[in-house]
Design an enzyme around this catalytic site. Structure first.
Site, PDB file in Angstrom:
ATOM      1  N   SER A 108      32.328  41.682  41.739  1.00 50.58           N
ATOM      2  CA  SER A 108      33.496  41.851  42.596  1.00 50.58           C
ATOM      3  C   SER A 108      33.482  43.161  43.377  1.00 50.58           C
ATOM      4  CB  SER A 108      34.775  41.736  41.768  1.00 50.58           C
ATOM      5  OG  SER A 108      34.728  42.653  40.696  1.00 50.58           O
ATOM      6  N   ASP A 328      44.435  48.028  37.987  1.00 51.09           N
ATOM      7  CA  ASP A 328      43.076  47.925  38.511  1.00 51.09           C
ATOM      8  C   ASP A 328      42.605  49.297  38.996  1.00 51.09           C
ATOM      9  OD1 ASP A 328      40.672  47.352  39.682  1.00 51.09           O
ATOM     10  OD2 ASP A 328      41.435  45.817  41.068  1.00 51.09           O
ATOM     11  N   HIS A 331      38.298  48.307  41.200  1.00 56.39           N
ATOM     12  CA  HIS A 331      38.121  47.937  42.605  1.00 56.39           C
ATOM     13  C   HIS A 331      38.782  48.987  43.495  1.00 56.39           C
ATOM     14  CE1 HIS A 331      37.945  44.152  40.269  1.00 56.39           C
ATOM     15  NE2 HIS A 331      36.850  44.020  40.998  1.00 56.39           N
TER      16      HIS A 331
END
Ligand SMILES: *[C@@H]1O[C@H](CO)[C@@H](O)[C@H](O)[C@H]1NC(C)=O
Ligand SMILES: *[C@@H]1O[C@H](CO)[C@@H](O)[C@H](O)[C@H]1NC(C)=O
Ligand SMILES: *[C@@H]1O[C@H](CO)[C@@H](O)[C@H](O)[C@H]1NC(C)=O
Ligand SMILES: *[C@@H]1O[C@H](CO)[C@@H](O)[C@H](O)[C@H]1NC(C)=O
Ligand SMILES: *[C@@H]1O[C@H](CO)[C@@H](O)[C@H](O)[C@H]1NC(C)=O
Length: 352
Positions: A108, A328, A331
């Site tokens: 990702s 998160d 990311h």
């Protein structure tokens, strides 16, 4: 005395005059320039795009729309120490890669960079038609006018995971997916984060190397073995006259404030400013550099680890996929840090 003062002023101008270049002016990037060292500087002309003009952006990266209140984090430009990064020109890039196919392969963090690049390109030529298609693990973004494809193949380990009677086996010396990478002109790989997963997030039950099957092994050792299999694939399959190969360096996360001297921080939540000049080396990056260094074919390392490490403010934190229910710090918000990874990519692509 007056002469001395004039001399001192001239000396001062000489020392400080060079430090104020705007990006793209004068100095151009050369292979001698080390983009990996530098600082994040405030730049009012940033960000490079506005996600409201990038209709296909995934919710998980669209931090402002997800309610992130502070906005200074989009206004930093990476300033290498001894040179400048060329300013991104999406139309120029599309012309240079006319008729070509760019493929990202990875996890990702690859998705993050692919999404950044598609936004940077689309907002550069907003009137050029595009198509965006996902079939299984492959996403294909096409600009028909330029005959350019920017693809993403989701593949967290690069080597294979096979279902067998004993369970799911991570095969360190098998790389079947490689057959799908052939025929592209630019390949950009990444792999690291999934090698660390344990428990429910670990998508394999055994590791195999040669005739040996293991319940587990040191993850850095496994990573190195997997990377060596990938390197062998490149050596055996890439024609450097046709295909350029990149590897996205290890993208650091910011889960633990102790690492930046703020032990009480709740993960990366509420971080609003970058750090400056960290001396940082990442164990996985060291492994990656070792493997790349032994290859006979040239692979461009996008050396993003240190510059990204400084951006504890760049993650979605609670403004990502799950909102307040998740955190998160792995990311990156877009616009944001992966745009700079693409500036590095662009700088290398326009060098010759
Ligand atoms: C990547 O950048 C870091 C920080 O500048 C540096 O220490 C390291 O040697 C670089 N790696 C390579 C392969 O150039
Ligand atoms: C993005 O564009 C929208 C709509 O034009 C505007 O309201 C918003 O302020 C812009 N955001 C940034 C960060 O410039
Ligand atoms: C974009 O697509 C539309 C609909 O398919 C078509 O009518 C138009 O001519 C295309 N524009 C360009 C510049 O190719
Ligand atoms: C694996 O086992 C087979 C059959 O016993 C043998 O022929 C082969 O050489 C072994 N391979 C390795 C890498 O040890
Ligand atoms: C790549 O190009 C060079 C120079 O034209 C040539 O000598 C070489 O054989 C080519 N390599 C391959 C793998 O085609």
């Amino acid at each position: 005395m007056a002469i001395l003062i004039v001399l001192l002023i001239l000396l001062f101008i000489h020392i400080h005059g060079g430090g104020h270049h705007k990006e793209g002016r004068g100095i151009t990037a050369t292979s001698r320039c080390d983009f990996s060292q530098g600082n994040w500087v405030a730049d009012e002309s940033y960000p490079l795009y506005n996600t409201s003009q990038c209709p296909f952006i995934l919710k998980q990266f669209d931090c402002i729309r997800n309610g992130r209140p502070d906005k200074n984090y989009v206004k930093y430009r990476w300033q290498p120490k001894n040179c400048n990064l060329p300013r991104f020109n999406g139309e120029d890039l599309l012309r240079r890669v006319r008729g070509k196919s760019i493929l990202f392969v990875g996890d990702s963090l690859s998705l993050n960079q692919w999404q950044s690049l598609t936004c940077m390109l689309h907002t550069a030529v907003p009137r050029a038609n595009y198509t965006s298609l996902r079939t299984g693990s492959l996403s294909t973004f096409t600009f028909p006018m330029y005959d350019v494809k920017v693809k993403l193949s989701r593949n967290a380990f690069l080597v294979d995971i096979a279902s067998e009677s004993i369970g799911r086996v991570l095969k360190l010396d098998s790389i079947e997916d490689g057959k799908n990478w052939k025929g592209n002109d630019i390949l950009i790989f990444d792999s690291w984060h999934w090698w660390l997963h344990i428990g429910r997030k670990q998508p394999w039950d055994f590791i195999r190397e040669g005739n040996h099957t293991y319940k587990d092994m040191d993850r850095l050792v496994a990573y190195e073995k997997g990377l060596k299999t990938w390197a062998r694939w490149v050596e055996d399959n890439v024609n450097p006259n046709k295909t350029r190969v990149f590897f996205q360096g290890v993208s650091p996360d910011h889960l633990s404030g102790e690492k930046w001297g703020e032990a009480k921080a709740r993960f990366c939540e509420g971080q609003m400013v970058p750090m400056s000049g960290t001396k940082y080396s990442h164990p996985a990056e060291t492994v990656l550099q070792k493997v790349l260094g032994k290859m006979s074919k040239h692979v461009n390392l996008l050396n993003i680890t240190a510059l990204s490490q400084m951006r504890k403010d760049g993650h979605p934190s609670v403004y990502g996929f799950g909102g307040r229910r998740s955190m998160d710090c792995s990311h990156w918000c877009l616009p944001g840090v992966p745009d700079t990874w693409n500036l590095l990519l662009y700088a290398v692509l326009i060098q010759n």
